[in-house]
Write an enzyme that holds these catalytic residues in place. Structure first.
Site, mmCIF file in Angstrom:
data_model
loop_
_atom_site.group_PDB
_atom_site.id
_atom_site.type_symbol
_atom_site.label_atom_id
_atom_site.label_comp_id
_atom_site.label_asym_id
_atom_site.label_seq_id
_atom_site.Cartn_x
_atom_site.Cartn_y
_atom_site.Cartn_z
ATOM 1 N N PRO A 91 -2.221 1.121 4.772
ATOM 2 C CA PRO A 91 -1.863 1.686 3.467
ATOM 3 C C PRO A 91 -0.435 2.229 3.387
ATOM 4 C CG PRO A 91 -4.088 2.324 4.046
ATOM 5 C CD PRO A 91 -3.525 1.614 5.247
ATOM 6 N N CYS A 92 0.201 1.962 2.240
ATOM 7 C CA CYS A 92 1.605 2.331 2.024
ATOM 8 C C CYS A 92 1.821 3.713 1.407
ATOM 9 C CB CYS A 92 2.280 1.298 1.127
ATOM 10 S SG CYS A 92 2.252 -0.378 1.780
ATOM 11 N N PRO A 93 0.890 4.239 0.563
ATOM 12 C CA PRO A 93 1.166 5.494 -0.133
ATOM 13 C C PRO A 93 1.633 6.653 0.738
ATOM 14 C CG PRO A 93 -0.772 4.468 -1.080
ATOM 15 C CD PRO A 93 -0.395 3.651 0.135
#
EC number: 2.1.1.37
Length: 431
Positions: A91-93
């Site tokens: 995940p990037c967030p």
């Protein structure tokens, strides 16, 4: 785990000697497709989102499981010990500049957890990709911990910021990529070289934008004579079928594209000139912008918003293929070996390194003396950044404050970590 296999993706069948790959946070298959084209056979793909997993299932013969990748009930990493490549787009967030950049404090962060699985899976190579934000000074200590942990496990690791536009994708899309290999293979690894020819939005989408006979196609192609900004897929909590935040929409507008939504079809014969009304991209156009080619015949499951989100969050297949080919060449010992330091990364955070290399407290004066390029204020700033991802202990002494680096705050698989409760209660929000 290399073997001769017959792998089918869509209508194409290839009889080649494949290397094996285990993929986590697989999404809709951008990385899987690129790695397949680079010569890797999927043993398993793990994905949280059911619709993205359905996209994977209907486009390949590989095994796909749905669920939280860190949940031992979903799959067992130890069953894949010795796989050639362990890969994922975690995940990037937690690292996104558009977000709060909480890093290890973000319950969605799986980067450190993925690195920890290397100790269990013992792959020949590791490939993890994320957003450019992870390369920022804010995460220098986080990156250093990753490199140091991989060194402990016997790997040589390096980071590289790659731009999709350098690999035939009509979109800037910078991705921060981590590759780690054993020393004997690392000597043969070289990062892929950028292509010389840039592909513009107009040239890439000409056939799709003109599919319904739009008479102003040529004028639009001239207007779209540039590289698109990074597509933003959004999440289940935020974002829909549009091309991203305000700044991205403005950049798309400069290229003749209305980024406020995604169209169901290309403009028709009666559609106005782009000077009067800009056209919107369709799902097939968005896929083309992200690097999917027609010959892939990739079909995305779900409704329009879900399809857009799957595409917008993907690792562009041509970039994954380029990195995959470099890894495959290294594992096959192709080319001329080089000195390992060519791959070894520079120290990302000297303050972290100085604290991590001792069990006791380190005085500020010693930190400044050891790191003579830093002054008191700059060391304090770095300590404040480190404290966001690590427990930083302080002790007052007669000659000033001393510091000791404590536990990493991030999730690496702890049964008592706050991430577990978050996933149990709010899994539907995570994408």
């Amino acid at each position: 785990m290399s073997e001769n296999s017959t792998i089918a993706i869509n209508q194409g069948v290839q009889n080649v000697s494949k290397l094996s790959v285990l993929e986590i946070c697989a999404g809709a298959g951008g990385q899987a497709l690129g790695l397949f084209n680079a010569g890797f056979e999927s043993l398993l793909a793990v994905e949280l989102d059911e619709t993205a997993a359905q996209t994977l299932r209907q486009n390949s013969n590989g095994k796909v499981v749905v669920g939280d990748v860190a949940d031992p009930k979903v799959w067992s990493p130890s069953e894949f010990e010795g796989v050639d490549l362990f890969a994922g787009g975690v995940p990037c967030p937690p690292f996104s500049i558009a977000g709060k950049q909480l890093g290890s404090s973000d319950e969605r962060d799986l980067f450190a957890w993925a690195v920890e699985q290397v100790a269990v899976i013992k792959p020949r190579a590791l490939l993890l990709e994320n957003v450019r934000g992870l390369s920022a000074p804010r995460f220098s200590g986080y990156r250093q911990r990753v490199l140091d942990r991989l060194t402990q496990l016997g790997y040589v690791a390096d980071w590289r910021l790659l731009y999709a536009a350098d690999f035939g994708v009509p979109q800037l899309r910078p991705r921060f990529v981590l590759v780690a290999l054993h020393p004997e293979d690392a000597a043969y690894f070289r990062w892929p070289e950028p292509q010389e020819r840039e592909v513009t939005v107009g040239s890439s989408l000409r056939d799709l934008m003109g599919a319904n006979g739009w008479p102003h196609l040529d004028d639009w192609v001239k207007l779209a004579n540039g590289i698109g900004p990074t597509l933003v897929g959004g999440s289940k909590k935020h974002g829909g079928a549009d091309l991203g935040p305000t700044r991205a929409k403005r950049a798309w507008e400069a290229l003749g594209v209305d980024g406020k939504g995604v169209a169901n079809e290309a403009p028709g014969k009666d559609a106005p000139h782009p000077s009067e009304k800009l056209p919107r991209l369709t799902i097939p156009m968005v896929a083309r912008i992200q690097g999917w080619k027609d010959e892939y015949a990739w079909e995305f499951a779900g409704r329009k918003t879900s399809q857009y989100r799957q595409i917008g969050n993907a690792f562009p297949p041509p970039v994954a293929e380029a990195v995959g080919r470099s890894i495959r060449a290294a594992l096959n010992h192709e080319g001329i070996p080089h000195e390992i330091p060519e791959l070894s990364a520079d120290v990302h955070d000297p303050v972290y390194r100085a604290l991590a290399n001792t069990d006791g407290f380190v005085k500020m004066a010693r930190l400044i003396a050891t790191l003579d390029e830093l002054n008191h204020a700059s060391v304090e700033r770095r300590l404040a950044v480190l404290a966001q991802d690590f427990v930083l202990e302080e002790k007052s002494t007669s000659t000033g404050t001393a510091y000791r680096l404590g536990a990493f705050k991030g999730f690496t698989g702890q049964s008592d970590h706050s991430r577990n409760n978050y996933m149990e209660n709010f899994r539907h929000r995570v994408s």
